[in-house]
Write a protein that holds these residues in place. Sequence first.
Motif, mmCIF file in Angstrom:
data_model
loop_
_atom_site.group_PDB
_atom_site.id
_atom_site.type_symbol
_atom_site.label_atom_id
_atom_site.label_comp_id
_atom_site.label_asym_id
_atom_site.label_seq_id
_atom_site.Cartn_x
_atom_site.Cartn_y
_atom_site.Cartn_z
ATOM 1 N N GLU A 44 0.782 -1.025 -0.211
ATOM 2 C CA GLU A 44 -0.061 0.133 -0.201
ATOM 3 C C GLU A 44 0.670 1.301 -0.115
ATOM 4 N N HIS A 45 1.834 1.189 0.895
ATOM 5 C CA HIS A 45 3.011 2.201 0.532
ATOM 6 C C HIS A 45 3.519 2.467 -1.255
ATOM 7 N N ALA A 46 3.742 1.263 -0.972
ATOM 8 C CA ALA A 46 4.422 1.340 -2.866
ATOM 9 C C ALA A 46 3.425 2.388 -3.453
ATOM 10 N N ARG A 47 2.222 1.488 -3.578
ATOM 11 C CA ARG A 47 1.362 2.352 -4.703
ATOM 12 C C ARG A 47 1.193 3.378 -4.486
ATOM 13 N N GLN A 48 0.790 4.411 -2.688
ATOM 14 C CA GLN A 48 0.629 5.231 -2.819
ATOM 15 C C GLN A 48 1.684 6.442 -3.002
ATOM 16 N N THR A 49 3.186 6.379 -2.854
ATOM 17 C CA THR A 49 4.567 6.909 -3.273
ATOM 18 C C THR A 49 5.346 6.482 -4.651
ATOM 19 N N ASN A 50 4.979 5.107 -4.594
ATOM 20 C CA ASN A 50 6.225 4.084 -5.472
ATOM 21 C C ASN A 50 6.983 4.816 -5.521
ATOM 22 N N HIS A 51 7.615 4.178 -3.647
ATOM 23 C CA HIS A 51 9.040 4.158 -3.238
ATOM 24 C C HIS A 51 8.691 2.118 -2.987
ATOM 25 N N THR A 52 9.940 1.725 -3.360
ATOM 26 C CA THR A 52 10.445 0.061 -3.888
ATOM 27 C C THR A 52 10.963 0.064 -2.998
#
Length: 208
Positions: free
Chosen positions: A194-202
Motif C-alpha cells: 500500500e505504501h508503494a502504491r501511494q508513494t511509488n517507493h519500492t
Amino acid sequence: MEGIIVRRVIPSDNSCLFNAVGYVMDHDKNKASELRQVIAATVSSDPVKYSEAFLEKPNDVYCSWILDSEKWGGAIELSILANYYEREIAAYDIQTTRCDLYGQDRNFSERVMLIYDGLHYDALAITPFEVAPEEFDQTIFSVRSDRTLGPIEGIAQDFVNKQHSQRKFTDTANFTLRCGVCQIGVKGQKEAAEHARQTNHTNFQEFK
C-alpha cells in the motif's frame, strides 16, 4: 547420487527470481535483463491467455512493469520460464515447506530447484562436498517415469524442512520494514504494498 544439497545465494536486488533461474538453468547469475525480455515477449505475443484478469493489470502495462529491474517476479514468471526452458521448476517455500511445481503439465524430462524465504529466491544445487566451487554444481535433474526426482526429491525436502526449523524465512504477514526512501516503518507485505502504491517507493529494508 553423490554429494550434498546446497543453497546458492543470489544477490538481493529485486531480480533474484530471474537470476536464480539463470543460475540453475545456465549457471549464470546475471540473466535477469534477458529473462525479463523473454517474459515480456511471451506475454505480449498472447494477449488472450495473458489477459488483464490473469495478470491483474493490462497486458501492455504488465510488459512495461516486468521490464523494470525494481519489480519482483512470482508464479506467473516462473510458469513462463519453465515453458521457455522446457524444464520443470520446483520452488520450495521455507515458511510453509511446500513445493510449487511449474511446468509439470508439460511432461518435461528435467527439473531445476529454487528456494524461497518469503522475500527472496536462491538456487538449490547438488555439490560434491560442502566447499566445492560452484562450477561443480549440478542444478538440472532428470524427472523419472513416476514424475519425481527419486532420492534427490527427499533430500531437497529434508533440506527445506531444516531451513524451516532454523527459521531461515521472513514472515511476510508480520515482518517490519522501513522504506529506504522516506524511512517510514510498515508492518507486513500488505502495508508495504500500500505504501508503494501511494508513494511509488519500492526500496524497503527489513528491520527488527
